[in-house]
Design an enzyme around this catalytic site. Sequence first.
Site, PDB file in Angstrom:
ATOM      1  N   HIS A  89       0.839  -1.203   0.000  1.00  0.00           N
ATOM      2  CA  HIS A  89       0.000   0.000   0.000  1.00  0.00           C
ATOM      3  C   HIS A  89       0.868   1.245   0.000  1.00  0.00           C
ATOM      4  O   HIS A  89       1.956   1.276   0.592  1.00  0.00           O
ATOM      5  CB  HIS A  89      -0.970   0.012   1.186  1.00  0.00           C
ATOM      6  CG  HIS A  89      -0.338  -0.027   2.549  1.00  0.00           C
ATOM      7  ND1 HIS A  89       0.015   1.105   3.245  1.00  0.00           N
ATOM      8  CD2 HIS A  89      -0.010  -1.069   3.350  1.00  0.00           C
ATOM      9  CE1 HIS A  89       0.520   0.764   4.422  1.00  0.00           C
ATOM     10  NE2 HIS A  89       0.529  -0.550   4.516  1.00  0.00           N
ATOM     11  N   ASP A  91      -0.426   4.304   0.948  1.00  0.00           N
ATOM     12  CA  ASP A  91      -0.910   5.258   1.936  1.00  0.00           C
ATOM     13  C   ASP A  91      -0.176   5.088   3.262  1.00  0.00           C
ATOM     14  O   ASP A  91       0.336   4.015   3.585  1.00  0.00           O
ATOM     15  CB  ASP A  91      -2.420   5.131   2.145  1.00  0.00           C
ATOM     16  CG  ASP A  91      -2.837   3.757   2.653  1.00  0.00           C
ATOM     17  OD1 ASP A  91      -2.401   2.752   2.063  1.00  0.00           O
ATOM     18  OD2 ASP A  91      -3.605   3.688   3.638  1.00  0.00           O
ATOM     19  N   GLU A 156      -5.043   1.064   2.936  1.00  0.00           N
ATOM     20  CA  GLU A 156      -4.815  -0.035   3.878  1.00  0.00           C
ATOM     21  C   GLU A 156      -4.887   0.461   5.310  1.00  0.00           C
ATOM     22  O   GLU A 156      -5.367  -0.239   6.194  1.00  0.00           O
ATOM     23  CB  GLU A 156      -3.444  -0.671   3.612  1.00  0.00           C
ATOM     24  CG  GLU A 156      -3.245  -2.027   4.310  1.00  0.00           C
ATOM     25  CD  GLU A 156      -2.717  -1.910   5.724  1.00  0.00           C
ATOM     26  OE1 GLU A 156      -2.726  -2.926   6.458  1.00  0.00           O
ATOM     27  OE2 GLU A 156      -2.276  -0.808   6.125  1.00  0.00           O
TER      28      GLU A 156
END
Length: 404
Positions: A89, A91, A156
């Site tokens: 991920h 983020d 996530e």
Amino acid sequence: MKPMPLASQSELSYSAFGQADLSQHKAVRYCRELMRRPSITPEDAGCQQWLGAKLAAMGFAVNHYQDQGVSNLLASFDERPAQLALAGHTDVVPPGDLSRWQTPPFAATLVDDMLIGRGAVDMKSGLAVMLAAVEDHISCHGLPKVNWQFIVTSDEEGEADYGTRALVERLKAQARLPRYCVVAEPTADRQAGDVIKIGRRGAISARLQLKGKQGHVAYPKNAVNALHMAARVMQALEALSWDEGSDDFPGTSLQVTHVDSGEFTDNIVPGSCEICFNIRYSYRYSEAEIMARIKTCLDELALGEGANSLRWERGCQPYHTQENDGQSLIAQVEAAIFEVTASFPRLSTSGGTSDGRFLSSTQTQVIELGLPNRTIHQVNERVELAQIVRLYRIYRALLTRFHD
């Protein structure tokens, strides 16, 4: 899956003293490239566009998706179900109080032998190391004979409703679920490769509203104390017995996380109360079984209308990786780690939840393998450059086992 020789690390430069300058290693440079983008959940801040361009240059067919404000990326060499998927991920969690950071959180600053910044461990570095390892493998050995895949989301750390879950649903609809999947979550204790995750406990939170009757503390017969009701509930919840777990899977536990009876006044009997609690449970239970057990417990307290609302939140399914078709992803990962470190990893299922729960299925074996996790979500999140290079070498060794 046949081992191939690990290529030399010709991309390293050397200082005037003949020592490797780890700051110039491709994996470190790629980590910094991603970390400089302030991609706080669910923002991606251009991370996946940069990743996509790199992957396309290697020969991947790259697809970008926007799912309810979440950026998702799916890249494969061809339309066959992937033999190996690499997942992660882009983020990160917010940096918090900026005054407490030694360096700006999105500057990806090098201090001595450390890389400091948000995402240094969880998990932009892991994803960047995967990218560098794949790029150098292809440069040395050419394209693999089997299909490889990247699965990347920007959601996530948040609710995770429209991230990896959405990508897996697309793959499932096309009958293209991968056979093996490695997630770049930070799993190590001290050095990359010393611990891998082979599963995670499930998790679910709940909010219980209790309704009593407000009154004056001097006239308790005219009131029903909602906090006293809460005490009975918490005692009953704490008394529940669960499985104790096993060597490689922690047992189930319930923890009360918050109690709120409203604004405090010392001469008022509280007439309402909210109890929040969280359950971490093993793969031996289903979410439905957990809910049913809690409902039975509350019903036995005979609170009547007092327990007027039970709301479940943030359900996360457990997963536990096991062999299918006689092949073991765990064994391949263990062999790659041993090749690089001359030691075998400890197998674990500890920690919180991850997107591994969406990727794991009867068709897909999943493990998590990444950097040391001591500073995840902390101020001054950091990682040693040597650990980035160590993880790069492990991924390189693993990729050779999935070339044919």
